[in-house]
Design a protein around this motif. Structure first.
Motif, short mmCIF file in Angstrom:
data_model
loop_
_atom_site.label_atom_id
_atom_site.label_comp_id
_atom_site.label_asym_id
_atom_site.label_seq_id
_atom_site.Cartn_x
_atom_site.Cartn_y
_atom_site.Cartn_z
N LEU A 35 0.81 -1.21 0.00
CA LEU A 35 0.00 0.00 0.00
C LEU A 35 0.85 1.27 0.00
N ASN A 36 2.14 1.14 -0.27
CA ASN A 36 3.01 2.31 -0.27
C ASN A 36 2.60 3.34 -1.32
N GLU A 37 2.07 2.86 -2.46
CA GLU A 37 1.67 3.77 -3.51
C GLU A 37 0.37 4.47 -3.20
N GLU A 38 -0.29 4.08 -2.12
CA GLU A 38 -1.56 4.71 -1.75
C GLU A 38 -1.38 5.82 -0.72
N ARG A 39 -0.16 6.39 -0.64
CA ARG A 39 0.10 7.40 0.38
C ARG A 39 -0.69 8.68 0.16
N SER A 40 -1.16 8.88 -1.09
CA SER A 40 -1.94 10.09 -1.36
C SER A 40 -3.33 10.02 -0.74
N THR A 41 -3.77 8.85 -0.34
CA THR A 41 -5.08 8.69 0.27
C THR A 41 -5.01 9.07 1.75
N THR A 42 -6.15 9.22 2.33
CA THR A 42 -6.21 9.59 3.74
C THR A 42 -5.82 8.42 4.63
N ALA A 44 -7.50 7.20 7.06
CA ALA A 44 -8.64 6.33 7.27
C ALA A 44 -8.81 5.34 6.12
N VAL A 45 -8.59 5.82 4.90
CA VAL A 45 -8.72 4.94 3.74
C VAL A 45 -7.64 3.87 3.78
N GLN A 46 -6.42 4.25 4.14
CA GLN A 46 -5.34 3.27 4.22
C GLN A 46 -5.62 2.21 5.28
N GLU A 47 -6.18 2.64 6.41
CA GLU A 47 -6.52 1.69 7.46
C GLU A 47 -7.59 0.71 6.99
N HIS A 52 -9.08 -4.59 4.98
CA HIS A 52 -9.72 -5.39 3.93
C HIS A 52 -8.82 -6.54 3.47
N TYR A 53 -7.53 -6.28 3.39
CA TYR A 53 -6.58 -7.29 2.93
C TYR A 53 -5.89 -8.02 4.09
N ASN A 54 -6.40 -7.84 5.31
CA ASN A 54 -5.89 -8.53 6.50
C ASN A 54 -4.44 -8.17 6.81
N LEU A 55 -3.98 -7.01 6.35
CA LEU A 55 -2.61 -6.59 6.63
C LEU A 55 -2.46 -5.99 8.02
N ASP A 56 -3.58 -5.76 8.69
CA ASP A 56 -3.52 -5.22 10.04
C ASP A 56 -3.46 -6.34 11.09
#
Length: 310
Positions: A35-42, A44-47, A52-56
């Motif tokens: 998800l490194n390329e998703e840094r432009s998102t907020t 909350a969206v990253q969380e 969703h992908y069980n990375l937490d």
């Protein structure tokens, strides 16, 4: 035989589990995140994406989820291509890779055996020296280097053959040649050496004394025994062809599994990496099992005995 098959399947399952475990360890130890390329998102969206992908989840939970996906053959959605599941990507790319691999094996085996037989029958002659020179070149040149040379000459300089895609038999020529040359060279050298040994056996001399035609002696009597070492290395050659096809597919823009696998590594797409690795590992392990069975069929002297020789 049943006991042998069950034992082999147990070994295959353990081997696959080790591969799955090592792949998971390598994925989680490499720095970075898919998800490194998703840094432009907020935040909350990253969380939400991580959840969703069980990375937490803790690594132990992620590992168990991976094992579950392997057992159920459901590898979930791709992180970088959320509109497609990993199973869909496999069903989309594997038929192309399988076709490339099977055509390559067919070309390599047929051409290698013919070249090896011709070299053995014309031992220390022009054909022998020519065949072995071709074999040495085939072994020495890596397939990705050969692929580049083929593209430069046949597609760019001479404009004879197309250099990319996989839409017609003509498009298959260059990638198959690039991928089959190495295995063909190995089979040719092995067939030549074993054929030379077989042709000196007493039963071959007896067949010649009976006045049988030379090609009948070669095909009916000598070739079967000469092919035993070739069958032995088929598992290794198959693994080399299928894994080497990833690079060839990328060079020739073939829409097979190589495309998805290389892209998933660059993008850290965990589900695609895991799904592709497990699928190909299972395929290769089962292929090695089939090679062992074929080996026993070709040589009836190979029998399975209980302990104590009973």
């Amino acid at each position: 035989m049943l006991r042998y098959i069950l034992k082999r399947f147990a070994i295959m399952a353990v081997t696959l589990w080790i591969i799955v475990t090592l792949t998971f360890i390598l994925m989680v130890t490499i720095p970075g995140s898919p998800l490194n390329e998703e840094r432009s998102t907020t935040q909350a969206v990253q969380e939400n994406l991580r959840e969703h992908y069980n990375l937490d989840e803790p690594l132990s939970i992620q590992y168990l989820l991976y094992l579950k996906s392997v057992v159920t053959l459901d590898f979930g959605p791709s992180i970088k291509q959320p509109d497609a599941s990993v199973n869909e990507l496999l069903s989309r790319g594997f038929p192309v890779s399988f076709e490339l691999g099977m055509i390559t094996i067919l070309v390599a085996v047929i051409s290698g055996i013919i070249l090896g037989i011709m070299a053995a029958l014309r031992h220390n002659g022009f054909i022998d020296y020519f065949a072995m020179s071709v074999a040495v070149l085939g072994i020495s040149i890596p397939n990705f280097v050969l692929a580049t040379l083929l593209i430069q000459k046949f597609a760019v300089d001479w404009d004879i053959l197309p250099a990319a895609t996989w839409s017609s038999p003509v498009h298959m020529i260059l990638p198959v040649v690039a991928l089959a040359t190495g295995p063909m060279a190995i089979i040719a050298r092995l067939t030549r050496s074993t054929m030379l040994e077989v042709l000196t056996q007493d039963y071959i001399k007896m067949a010649k004394a009976k006045g049988l035609f030379p090609w009948k002696i070669v095909i009916k009597h000598a070739l079967r025994n000469a092919l035993m070492p070739v069958v032995t290395i088929m598992g290794t050659l198959l693994a080399g062809i299928l894994t080497g096809s990833f690079v060839i597919e990328k060079i020739f823009a073939i829409p097979g599994m190589g495309k998805y696998f290389i892209e998933s590594i660059n993008q850290r797409d965990y589900p695609v990496i895991m799904g592709t690795t497990v699928f190909y590992s299972a395929f290769l392990i089962f292929s090695l099992f089939l090679v062992d069975l074929v080996y026993g069929i070709l040589d009836p002297r190979i029998k399975l005995h209980k302990k104590g020789g009973k």
